[in-house]
Scaffold this motif. Sequence first.
Motif, PDB file in Angstrom:
ATOM      1  N   THR A   1      -7.408  30.054 -36.173  1.00 24.40           N
ATOM      2  CA  THR A   1      -6.436  30.786 -36.981  1.00 24.40           C
ATOM      3  C   THR A   1      -6.279  30.061 -38.316  1.00 24.40           C
ATOM      4  O   THR A   1      -6.581  28.872 -38.427  1.00 24.40           O
ATOM      5  CB  THR A   1      -5.059  30.883 -36.299  1.00 24.40           C
ATOM      6  N   LYS A   2      -5.807  30.808 -39.316  1.00 22.77           N
ATOM      7  CA  LYS A   2      -5.635  30.228 -40.649  1.00 22.77           C
ATOM      8  C   LYS A   2      -4.453  30.885 -41.327  1.00 22.77           C
ATOM      9  O   LYS A   2      -4.332  32.111 -41.324  1.00 22.77           O
ATOM     10  CB  LYS A   2      -6.909  30.445 -41.482  1.00 22.77           C
ATOM     11  N   GLU A   3      -3.578  30.068 -41.905  1.00 21.58           N
ATOM     12  CA  GLU A   3      -2.454  30.602 -42.658  1.00 21.58           C
ATOM     13  C   GLU A   3      -2.926  31.043 -44.040  1.00 21.58           C
ATOM     14  O   GLU A   3      -3.534  30.264 -44.773  1.00 21.58           O
ATOM     15  CB  GLU A   3      -1.354  29.547 -42.793  1.00 21.58           C
ATOM     16  N   ILE A   4      -2.665  32.312 -44.391  1.00 24.63           N
ATOM     17  CA  ILE A   4      -3.011  32.818 -45.711  1.00 24.63           C
ATOM     18  C   ILE A   4      -1.936  32.441 -46.716  1.00 24.63           C
ATOM     19  O   ILE A   4      -2.218  31.972 -47.817  1.00 24.63           O
ATOM     20  CB  ILE A   4      -3.197  34.344 -45.676  1.00 24.63           C
ATOM     21  N   ASP A   5      -0.696  32.657 -46.345  1.00 21.43           N
ATOM     22  CA  ASP A   5       0.455  32.204 -47.116  1.00 21.43           C
ATOM     23  C   ASP A   5       1.569  31.892 -46.124  1.00 21.43           C
ATOM     24  O   ASP A   5       1.314  31.746 -44.931  1.00 21.43           O
ATOM     25  CB  ASP A   5       0.881  33.233 -48.176  1.00 21.43           C
ATOM     26  N   LYS A   6       2.801  31.785 -46.583  1.00 23.04           N
ATOM     27  CA  LYS A   6       3.883  31.393 -45.678  1.00 23.04           C
ATOM     28  C   LYS A   6       4.320  32.518 -44.755  1.00 23.04           C
ATOM     29  O   LYS A   6       5.135  32.288 -43.856  1.00 23.04           O
ATOM     30  CB  LYS A   6       5.075  30.869 -46.474  1.00 23.04           C
ATOM     31  N   TYR A   7       3.782  33.728 -44.959  1.00 22.90           N
ATOM     32  CA  TYR A   7       4.168  34.854 -44.113  1.00 22.90           C
ATOM     33  C   TYR A   7       3.032  35.395 -43.253  1.00 22.90           C
ATOM     34  O   TYR A   7       3.266  35.956 -42.188  1.00 22.90           O
ATOM     35  CB  TYR A   7       4.701  36.006 -44.977  1.00 22.90           C
TER      36      TYR A   7
ATOM     37  N   PRO B   1     -18.711  37.463 -31.856  1.00 21.64           N
ATOM     38  CA  PRO B   1     -17.698  38.512 -32.037  1.00 21.64           C
ATOM     39  C   PRO B   1     -16.319  37.892 -32.305  1.00 21.64           C
ATOM     40  O   PRO B   1     -15.602  37.519 -31.383  1.00 21.64           O
ATOM     41  CB  PRO B   1     -17.736  39.267 -30.706  1.00 21.64           C
ATOM     42  N   LEU B   2     -15.969  37.786 -33.577  1.00 18.10           N
ATOM     43  CA  LEU B   2     -14.698  37.184 -33.972  1.00 18.10           C
ATOM     44  C   LEU B   2     -13.629  38.261 -34.133  1.00 18.10           C
ATOM     45  O   LEU B   2     -13.918  39.399 -34.511  1.00 18.10           O
ATOM     46  CB  LEU B   2     -14.864  36.407 -35.276  1.00 18.10           C
ATOM     47  N   LYS B   3     -12.396  37.903 -33.877  1.00 20.98           N
ATOM     48  CA  LYS B   3     -11.309  38.874 -33.855  1.00 20.98           C
ATOM     49  C   LYS B   3     -11.054  39.499 -35.225  1.00 20.98           C
ATOM     50  O   LYS B   3     -10.988  40.709 -35.370  1.00 20.98           O
ATOM     51  CB  LYS B   3     -10.037  38.208 -33.330  1.00 20.98           C
ATOM     52  N   GLY B   4     -10.861  38.679 -36.250  1.00 19.18           N
ATOM     53  CA  GLY B   4     -10.632  39.215 -37.589  1.00 19.18           C
ATOM     54  C   GLY B   4      -9.371  40.035 -37.702  1.00 19.18           C
ATOM     55  O   GLY B   4      -9.394  41.154 -38.209  1.00 19.18           O
ATOM     56  N   GLU B   5      -8.245  39.496 -37.244  1.00 23.68           N
ATOM     57  CA  GLU B   5      -6.976  40.233 -37.262  1.00 23.68           C
ATOM     58  C   GLU B   5      -5.919  39.440 -38.008  1.00 23.68           C
ATOM     59  O   GLU B   5      -5.719  38.254 -37.753  1.00 23.68           O
ATOM     60  CB  GLU B   5      -6.501  40.491 -35.827  1.00 23.68           C
ATOM     61  N   PHE B   6      -5.237  40.093 -38.930  1.00 23.28           N
ATOM     62  CA  PHE B   6      -4.120  39.476 -39.647  1.00 23.28           C
ATOM     63  C   PHE B   6      -2.844  39.644 -38.819  1.00 23.28           C
ATOM     64  O   PHE B   6      -2.703  40.616 -38.071  1.00 23.28           O
ATOM     65  CB  PHE B   6      -3.952  40.122 -41.023  1.00 23.28           C
ATOM     66  N   TYR B   7      -1.918  38.700 -38.968  1.00 21.04           N
ATOM     67  CA  TYR B   7      -0.684  38.757 -38.192  1.00 21.04           C
ATOM     68  C   TYR B   7       0.462  38.115 -38.966  1.00 21.04           C
ATOM     69  O   TYR B   7       0.257  37.312 -39.890  1.00 21.04           O
ATOM     70  CB  TYR B   7      -0.854  38.075 -36.830  1.00 21.04           C
ATOM     71  N   ASN B   8       1.675  38.496 -38.569  1.00 22.42           N
ATOM     72  CA  ASN B   8       2.896  37.993 -39.180  1.00 22.42           C
ATOM     73  C   ASN B   8       3.220  36.623 -38.581  1.00 22.42           C
ATOM     74  O   ASN B   8       3.386  36.490 -37.378  1.00 22.42           O
ATOM     75  CB  ASN B   8       4.046  38.975 -38.926  1.00 22.42           C
ATOM     76  N   LEU B   9       3.293  35.600 -39.434  1.00 26.72           N
ATOM     77  CA  LEU B   9       3.560  34.246 -38.949  1.00 26.72           C
ATOM     78  C   LEU B   9       4.967  34.105 -38.389  1.00 26.72           C
ATOM     79  O   LEU B   9       5.209  33.291 -37.494  1.00 26.72           O
ATOM     80  CB  LEU B   9       3.362  33.238 -40.089  1.00 26.72           C
TER      81      LEU B   9
ATOM     82  N   PHE C   1      -9.558  44.977 -42.541  1.00 25.09           N
ATOM     83  CA  PHE C   1      -8.806  45.279 -43.760  1.00 25.09           C
ATOM     84  C   PHE C   1      -7.519  46.040 -43.460  1.00 25.09           C
ATOM     85  O   PHE C   1      -6.494  45.813 -44.112  1.00 25.09           O
ATOM     86  CB  PHE C   1      -9.690  46.078 -44.715  1.00 25.09           C
ATOM     87  N   ASN C   2      -7.556  46.940 -42.493  1.00 23.65           N
ATOM     88  CA  ASN C   2      -6.360  47.721 -42.181  1.00 23.65           C
ATOM     89  C   ASN C   2      -5.268  46.869 -41.550  1.00 23.65           C
ATOM     90  O   ASN C   2      -4.076  47.097 -41.783  1.00 23.65           O
ATOM     91  CB  ASN C   2      -6.725  48.894 -41.270  1.00 23.65           C
ATOM     92  N   SER C   3      -5.668  45.888 -40.732  1.00 26.83           N
ATOM     93  CA  SER C   3      -4.653  44.978 -40.190  1.00 26.83           C
ATOM     94  C   SER C   3      -4.057  44.130 -41.312  1.00 26.83           C
ATOM     95  O   SER C   3      -2.869  43.813 -41.302  1.00 26.83           O
ATOM     96  CB  SER C   3      -5.250  44.092 -39.093  1.00 26.83           C
ATOM     97  N   ALA C   4      -4.891  43.769 -42.290  1.00 30.33           N
ATOM     98  CA  ALA C   4      -4.381  43.019 -43.445  1.00 30.33           C
ATOM     99  C   ALA C   4      -3.384  43.862 -44.225  1.00 30.33           C
ATOM    100  O   ALA C   4      -2.293  43.388 -44.590  1.00 30.33           O
ATOM    101  CB  ALA C   4      -5.538  42.590 -44.344  1.00 30.33           C
ATOM    102  N   GLY C   5      -3.736  45.132 -44.496  1.00 32.40           N
ATOM    103  CA  GLY C   5      -2.818  45.999 -45.231  1.00 32.40           C
ATOM    104  C   GLY C   5      -1.509  46.205 -44.499  1.00 32.40           C
ATOM    105  O   GLY C   5      -0.437  46.190 -45.110  1.00 32.40           O
ATOM    106  N   TYR C   6      -1.593  46.388 -43.180  1.00 32.26           N
ATOM    107  CA  TYR C   6      -0.378  46.616 -42.390  1.00 32.26           C
ATOM    108  C   TYR C   6       0.547  45.389 -42.432  1.00 32.26           C
ATOM    109  O   TYR C   6       1.755  45.512 -42.655  1.00 32.26           O
ATOM    110  CB  TYR C   6      -0.752  46.934 -40.954  1.00 32.26           C
ATOM    111  N   VAL C   7      -0.033  44.210 -42.229  1.00 33.37           N
ATOM    112  CA  VAL C   7       0.796  42.999 -42.150  1.00 33.37           C
ATOM    113  C   VAL C   7       1.347  42.624 -43.521  1.00 33.37           C
ATOM    114  O   VAL C   7       2.539  42.311 -43.666  1.00 33.37           O
ATOM    115  CB  VAL C   7      -0.017  41.837 -41.543  1.00 33.37           C
TER     116      VAL C   7
END
Length: 386
Positions: free
Chosen positions: A152-158, A179-187, A219-225
């Motif tokens: 996992t990697k923090e993109i910013d503080k959120y 096969p990597l997950k590639g999902e953005f999430y709310n920290l 990309f859609n998970s990124a846009g949603y989060v």
Amino acid sequence: MVKIQAMQNSFFRITISNVNLPDMSIILVPNLGLKVAMSNGYIETNGNWQIKANIFRTHGTVKAQINSIAISFYLKFGKDNSGHPTVSMMDCASYISKLQVYVSGKASWLYNLIIRWYEPTLRRYLSDKICLELQKIFAEKIGPFLQTVPVTKEIDKYVGIDYSLTSLPEVAKDSLILPLKGEFYNLLHRADVPFPAPPMDFLVDHDRMLSIGFSEYFFNSAGYVFNSVGDLSINITDDMLPENSHIHLDTLTMGTLIPQVKKIYPVMKMELHLVTDSAPTVAFLYSKIILTTSGDVYAFAILPNSTLAPLFSVKLNAQITTTIGIKDDKITGQLTLDSLWSKYLFDECSQFDTLQHSSKLTHPLSLICYIACLISCAGRTEIASS
């Protein structure tokens, strides 16, 4: 009769002076991992030896040459419950066809004679030791190291991104797919995105050593989060437009649509704030990426003291196509505004009597087209990556 009560022998300061593994192969094994094989290996070591007893002490140097080393083993790829990759070694075999040891020092002739007598036993011992040491390296070094590899990697503080393995690595005869997950999430509050990840068909290009693929879900998970944490906003200024652009983001140009703008704020730069009101969505077509988004556009005049004076706002629903290419070893992209639905909102400042100097239809449409051109021009720039 002289009785030797105790005798200690030791080897120390052992250094490897030469290593040669000329014939080495790594082969993909379907549904398993890798097969590693080495042959005709050569290792040369140097060191010191010492013998201590109650009645004598002697020492000298030792040199060993290990010839025609052959090693083969399999590496099995897997994953643990947290999505970290795992590697285990299996079916290890090793063989040493020739071992030569030379001892120098007092009574070295005797020690060399003893060593030659035990040479077959030493070869078998070293052959077995190779696999044991390799097994130890994978169990105690490589395995624990893979557990520390971040997934996992923090993109910013959120917002963070999860790229852990979703399933076992897919090993075929001529390809290895991770096969990597590639999902953005709310920290701050991690939860599943409200849409599933569709199966991804990854086309392997055998002319390329490494290929990386991204799905719409990424990309859609990124846009949603990013939208859910209020992190999606874009500011457009005049210096973001191409140098050869025929339109500019300033009050002089805007004054052709709203004359009061250039009267109240003559010859001033402007700034547009684009704020989404819902998560943007991405769809992939051949060589194109289609982005659909909606939100509000707020226009400001940049005053001499750098503060912003509000002018007006417009609600937009837009579809934008991105064409990706490669130029001079750089990734390039061009944005094109395909379609636009808009609703003109009245001026933020009551000083602008916008509906008196133009028809009720022409002015809002002209203004919206101008904003659309600005957005399109700001995006029609090369996205370069070294």
